[in-house]
Design a protein around this motif. Structure first.
Motif, PDB file in Angstrom:
ATOM      1  N   GLY A 161       0.827  -1.190   0.000  1.00  0.00           N
ATOM      2  CA  GLY A 161       0.000   0.000   0.000  1.00  0.00           C
ATOM      3  C   GLY A 161       0.866   1.247   0.000  1.00  0.00           C
ATOM      4  O   GLY A 161       2.099   1.178  -0.076  1.00  0.00           O
ATOM      5  N   ASN A 162       0.234   2.396   0.090  1.00  0.00           N
ATOM      6  CA  ASN A 162       0.901   3.697   0.000  1.00  0.00           C
ATOM      7  C   ASN A 162       1.094   4.295   1.400  1.00  0.00           C
ATOM      8  O   ASN A 162       0.117   4.455   2.141  1.00  0.00           O
ATOM      9  N   PRO A 163       2.327   4.643   1.784  1.00  0.00           N
ATOM     10  CA  PRO A 163       2.572   5.182   3.132  1.00  0.00           C
ATOM     11  C   PRO A 163       1.740   6.406   3.475  1.00  0.00           C
ATOM     12  O   PRO A 163       1.491   6.688   4.648  1.00  0.00           O
ATOM     13  N   ARG A 164       1.305   7.145   2.478  1.00  0.00           N
ATOM     14  CA  ARG A 164       0.491   8.333   2.733  1.00  0.00           C
ATOM     15  C   ARG A 164      -0.804   7.961   3.455  1.00  0.00           C
ATOM     16  O   ARG A 164      -1.353   8.777   4.209  1.00  0.00           O
ATOM     17  N   ALA A 165      -1.277   6.734   3.246  1.00  0.00           N
ATOM     18  CA  ALA A 165      -2.512   6.297   3.899  1.00  0.00           C
ATOM     19  C   ALA A 165      -2.387   6.338   5.406  1.00  0.00           C
ATOM     20  O   ALA A 165      -3.349   6.627   6.124  1.00  0.00           O
ATOM     21  N   SER A 166      -1.190   6.063   5.911  1.00  0.00           N
ATOM     22  CA  SER A 166      -0.987   6.041   7.362  1.00  0.00           C
ATOM     23  C   SER A 166      -1.165   7.415   7.994  1.00  0.00           C
ATOM     24  O   SER A 166      -1.567   7.533   9.152  1.00  0.00           O
ATOM     25  N   GLU A 167      -0.865   8.472   7.221  1.00  0.00           N
ATOM     26  CA  GLU A 167      -0.886   9.827   7.781  1.00  0.00           C
ATOM     27  C   GLU A 167      -2.292  10.383   7.989  1.00  0.00           C
ATOM     28  O   GLU A 167      -2.477  11.297   8.788  1.00  0.00           O
ATOM     29  N   VAL A 168      -3.266   9.872   7.253  1.00  0.00           N
ATOM     30  CA  VAL A 168      -4.613  10.430   7.390  1.00  0.00           C
ATOM     31  C   VAL A 168      -5.395   9.771   8.516  1.00  0.00           C
ATOM     32  O   VAL A 168      -6.458  10.256   8.912  1.00  0.00           O
ATOM     33  N   MET A 169      -4.868   8.668   9.025  1.00  0.00           N
ATOM     34  CA  MET A 169      -5.568   7.976  10.098  1.00  0.00           C
ATOM     35  C   MET A 169      -5.432   8.742  11.409  1.00  0.00           C
ATOM     36  O   MET A 169      -4.397   9.328  11.708  1.00  0.00           O
ATOM     37  N   GLY A 170      -6.501   8.730  12.209  1.00  0.00           N
ATOM     38  CA  GLY A 170      -6.462   9.351  13.527  1.00  0.00           C
ATOM     39  C   GLY A 170      -6.540  10.867  13.526  1.00  0.00           C
ATOM     40  O   GLY A 170      -6.297  11.494  14.550  1.00  0.00           O
ATOM     41  N   GLN A 171      -6.871  11.453  12.379  1.00  0.00           N
ATOM     42  CA  GLN A 171      -6.994  12.911  12.306  1.00  0.00           C
ATOM     43  C   GLN A 171      -8.335  13.371  12.870  1.00  0.00           C
ATOM     44  O   GLN A 171      -9.305  12.613  12.896  1.00  0.00           O
ATOM     45  N   ASP A 172      -8.391  14.624  13.292  1.00  0.00           N
ATOM     46  CA  ASP A 172      -9.605  15.205  13.868  1.00  0.00           C
ATOM     47  C   ASP A 172     -10.426  15.864  12.762  1.00  0.00           C
ATOM     48  O   ASP A 172     -10.141  16.978  12.333  1.00  0.00           O
ATOM     49  N   GLY A 173     -11.450  15.150  12.270  1.00  0.00           N
ATOM     50  CA  GLY A 173     -12.272  15.649  11.183  1.00  0.00           C
ATOM     51  C   GLY A 173     -13.051  16.900  11.547  1.00  0.00           C
ATOM     52  O   GLY A 173     -13.282  17.766  10.694  1.00  0.00           O
ATOM     53  N   ILE A 174     -13.474  17.010  12.807  1.00  0.00           N
ATOM     54  CA  ILE A 174     -14.210  18.204  13.246  1.00  0.00           C
ATOM     55  C   ILE A 174     -13.312  19.428  13.135  1.00  0.00           C
ATOM     56  O   ILE A 174     -13.707  20.483  12.620  1.00  0.00           O
ATOM     57  N   ARG A 175     -12.088  19.295  13.623  1.00  0.00           N
ATOM     58  CA  ARG A 175     -11.145  20.408  13.524  1.00  0.00           C
ATOM     59  C   ARG A 175     -10.838  20.731  12.062  1.00  0.00           C
ATOM     60  O   ARG A 175     -10.675  21.897  11.694  1.00  0.00           O
ATOM     61  N   GLY A 176     -10.773  19.689  11.236  1.00  0.00           N
ATOM     62  CA  GLY A 176     -10.545  19.898   9.812  1.00  0.00           C
ATOM     63  C   GLY A 176     -11.661  20.704   9.173  1.00  0.00           C
ATOM     64  O   GLY A 176     -11.408  21.610   8.373  1.00  0.00           O
ATOM     65  N   ARG A 177     -12.897  20.384   9.537  1.00  0.00           N
ATOM     66  CA  ARG A 177     -14.048  21.141   9.007  1.00  0.00           C
ATOM     67  C   ARG A 177     -13.994  22.599   9.454  1.00  0.00           C
ATOM     68  O   ARG A 177     -14.184  23.514   8.663  1.00  0.00           O
ATOM     69  N   LEU A 178     -13.754  22.803  10.740  1.00  0.00           N
ATOM     70  CA  LEU A 178     -13.732  24.161  11.275  1.00  0.00           C
ATOM     71  C   LEU A 178     -12.620  24.990  10.634  1.00  0.00           C
ATOM     72  O   LEU A 178     -12.795  26.174  10.350  1.00  0.00           O
ATOM     73  N   SER A 179     -11.475  24.368  10.393  1.00  0.00           N
ATOM     74  CA  SER A 179     -10.358  25.090   9.783  1.00  0.00           C
ATOM     75  C   SER A 179     -10.674  25.536   8.362  1.00  0.00           C
ATOM     76  O   SER A 179     -10.122  26.513   7.864  1.00  0.00           O
TER      77      SER A 179
END
Length: 363
Positions: A161-179
């Motif tokens: 698989g692609n290592p980039r996939a590991s970086e998106v895991m565990g992120q705060d989607g609520i904070r992402g929306r607000l930003s």
């Protein structure tokens, strides 16, 4: 462990490399890295900004038609091999990994000739010329799509698989929306055309703004820096609906992705790795201008499994775009079924898998 990483030209080769480096740094803080790229690629600015030691060689890619320039490229390749050997001897790596782009050619080839363990990482379903060439010399070939296996020696292939996939895991989607200036309660469709944007996608979105403004969902529309002013001028003429947020670029893509319900995008390998690891349904508009039409083949690897809808650029317009968004986002059953299928295709521990493969070769 001392690791040399090489990859360049586009973000699709660079960001997986950086994701791998960051994950290894978390697991083994004493690991030393050296990144080898070119001065005329994006890596020359992105990598030093990440405070990763960087050295460059000079190399150009082959043109796909008969050209005197290709003779010069052959000369540059062998000079690049000599320069790479010098850099490698000075750094003394335990292993060398190439993540794509023509800069990997001389670097990984030089490492193989020096007897250093080598890996190439192929992000796409159809490999480029450089990785096809290097496959004869490297120890292992890490792939992200089953479709890529047909192009390489079977005994060297490892699905990581692609290592980039590991970086998106565990992120705060609520904070992402607000930003991004989005509501935390309404569904969100993210529309973007890659780091530089895509004019056909921009044209379809601008022409559908008035219709999108009447929908019960939100739209986060990323134009790409080079297209932003032109889009902004067009939007001023038709008006910007309150539920459509338009930005030139977002730097916290992993965080924002964690907060969206549907993605409309090109079918680059990194994007597909990110959305499948998060289980996000997608409408994929593959670029028809890439080598071997690999983006369409990337997209089919998702659409054939029910994780995405394939929308060819020649079929893209304001009407088809809105129809496809509505069909998925306004139908809870369809949305949930696509989420499950996308999640099944994800490889969230890809960076760890690649790290384990590297440790096996160094033993």
């Amino acid at each position: 462990m001392r690791i040399v990483v090489s990859g360049g030209g586009t973000g699709g080769h660079i960001y997986p490399a950086l994701a791998l480096i960051r994950e290894i740094q978390k697991q083994s803080a004493d690991t030393e890295f050296l990144y080898i790229g070119t001065l005329n690629g994006l890596e020359s600015t992105i990598v030093p900004r990440e405070k990763i030691p960087f050295k460059s060689i000079y190399i150009t890619g082959f043109q796909r038609k008969l050209s005197f320039e290709n003779i010069k490229t052959v000369y540059r390749f062998f000079k690049g091999v000599r320069d790479s050997k010098k850099i490698l001897k000075e750094f003394g790596p335990d292993i060398v990994i190439g993540t794509g782009g023509y800069v990997c050619g001389p670097v990984v080839y030089a490492a193989a000739k020096l007897g250093i363990p080598t890996i190439i990482h192929e992000q796409n379903s159809v490999p480029g010329l450089t990785n096809k060439f290097l496959s004869r010399y490297v120890n292992k070939i890490a792939v992200c799509f089953d479709e890529a296996k047909d192009y390489f020696p079977a005994d060297k292939i490892v699905f990581t698989g692609n290592p980039r996939a590991s970086e998106v895991m565990g992120q705060d989607g609520i904070r992402g929306r607000l930003s991004a200036g989005l509501s935390t309660t309404k569904p969100v469709v993210l529309i973007f055309g890659g780091s530089r944007g895509a004019r056909p996608i921009n044209d379809a979105v601008v022409k559908s703004l008035s219709e999108l403004g009447e929908k019960p969902y939100q739209v986060l529309y990323i134009t790409g820096d080079v297209h932003f002013e032109a889009v902004k001028n067009e939007v001023e003429l038709v008006g910007n609906p309150k539920n459509v947020v338009i930005k030139p670029f977002i730097h916290n893509m992993p965080e924002v992705l964690a907060g969206v319900d549907l993605v409309v995008s090109r079918a680059g390998a990194t994007t597909l790795a990110e959305i499948t690891s998060l289980g996000i349904p997608s409408i994929l508009v593959p670029s028809p201008y890439v080598t071997n039409n690999h983006q369409e083949k990337n997209a089919k690897s998702l659409s054939n499994h029910g994780a995405a809808t394939l929308l060819l650029e020649k079929e893209l317009n304001s009407k088809s775009l809105v129809q496809h968004i509505d069909r998925i986002l306004l139908n809870k059953q369809t949305l949930e079924a696509m989420k499950i299928k996308a999640k099944e295709l994800g490889v969230p521990d890809s960076a760890t898998k690649l790290h384990e493969l590297m440790k096996q070769l160094v033993k």
